[in-house]
Design a protein around this motif. Structure first.
Motif, mmCIF file in Angstrom:
data_model
loop_
_atom_site.group_PDB
_atom_site.id
_atom_site.type_symbol
_atom_site.label_atom_id
_atom_site.label_comp_id
_atom_site.label_asym_id
_atom_site.label_seq_id
_atom_site.Cartn_x
_atom_site.Cartn_y
_atom_site.Cartn_z
ATOM 1 N N LYS A 69 0.829 -0.819 -0.254
ATOM 2 C CA LYS A 69 0.260 0.491 0.067
ATOM 3 C C LYS A 69 0.958 1.130 -0.236
ATOM 4 O O LYS A 69 0.702 2.013 -0.595
ATOM 5 C CB LYS A 69 -1.074 -0.231 1.291
ATOM 6 C CG LYS A 69 -2.052 -0.903 0.532
ATOM 7 C CD LYS A 69 -3.432 -0.844 2.373
ATOM 8 C CE LYS A 69 -3.992 -1.436 1.839
ATOM 9 N NZ LYS A 69 -5.388 -1.937 2.624
ATOM 10 N N THR A 70 1.971 1.232 1.098
ATOM 11 C CA THR A 70 2.907 2.376 0.649
ATOM 12 C C THR A 70 3.324 2.345 -0.972
ATOM 13 O O THR A 70 3.600 4.098 -0.984
ATOM 14 C CB THR A 70 3.758 2.100 1.510
ATOM 15 O OG1 THR A 70 3.194 2.072 3.185
ATOM 16 C CG2 THR A 70 5.371 3.427 2.065
ATOM 17 N N ALA A 71 3.721 1.470 -1.432
ATOM 18 C CA ALA A 71 4.181 1.658 -2.773
ATOM 19 C C ALA A 71 3.360 1.603 -3.506
ATOM 20 O O ALA A 71 3.176 1.672 -5.081
ATOM 21 C CB ALA A 71 5.543 0.562 -2.977
ATOM 22 N N ARG A 72 1.597 2.478 -3.149
ATOM 23 C CA ARG A 72 0.769 2.386 -3.792
ATOM 24 C C ARG A 72 0.301 0.893 -5.389
ATOM 25 O O ARG A 72 -0.460 0.830 -5.814
ATOM 26 C CB ARG A 72 0.867 4.001 -5.138
ATOM 27 C CG ARG A 72 1.142 4.453 -4.898
ATOM 28 C CD ARG A 72 1.203 6.028 -5.916
ATOM 29 N NE ARG A 72 1.341 6.709 -5.157
ATOM 30 C CZ ARG A 72 0.929 8.202 -4.584
ATOM 31 N NH1 ARG A 72 -0.653 7.415 -5.042
ATOM 32 N NH2 ARG A 72 1.339 9.036 -4.222
ATOM 33 N N GLY A 73 0.472 -0.250 -4.386
ATOM 34 C CA GLY A 73 0.104 -1.682 -5.039
ATOM 35 C C GLY A 73 -1.010 -2.126 -4.065
ATOM 36 O O GLY A 73 -1.889 -1.780 -3.225
#
Length: 113
Positions: A69-73
């Motif tokens: 989520k931090t990496a927009r995944g």
């Protein structure tokens, strides 16, 4: 615990086989973090082969999900048996990660992203 990956429809599928418990969670944690940091934006964890999951196993999956989520995944889960599904639901995990009945359902949901 055996963890393998494969690519299907632009989704990295993580197949897990065995028990995800305190004995296996350390290696599973390391592998899941590696997968989360691989740059793949869509990760699907297929739990079809998981016969048991403990809080330590849940932690490995949750950590990887947060990294994604931090990496927009995004990470999703699928094909949990009744025992594993009950642990996920009892722990409130199903509210943190989407759990799909089948791998196909998860792939369809990923297309809507």
């Amino acid at each position: 615990m055996q963890i393998t990956t494969r690519k299907a429809n632009e989704v990295l599928v993580v197949d897990m086989i065995g028990s995800l418990d305190t004995t296996t969670s350390g290696d599973a944690y390391d592998e899941m973090v590696k997968i989360a940091k691989s740059g793949e934006p869509k990760v699907l964890v297929n739990l079809k082969g998981v016969d048991y999951i403990s809080s330590a196993g849940l932690r490995a999956i949750l950590t990887a999900s947060k990294l994604l989520k931090t990496a927009r995944g995004e990470m999703r889960l699928c094909e949990a048996n009744d025992v594993v599904r009950e642990v996920l639901e009892t722990s409130g995990f199903h509210s943190l990660l989407r759990l799909h009945d089948t791998e196909l359902d998860a792939h369809i949901a990923f297309r809507g992203m």
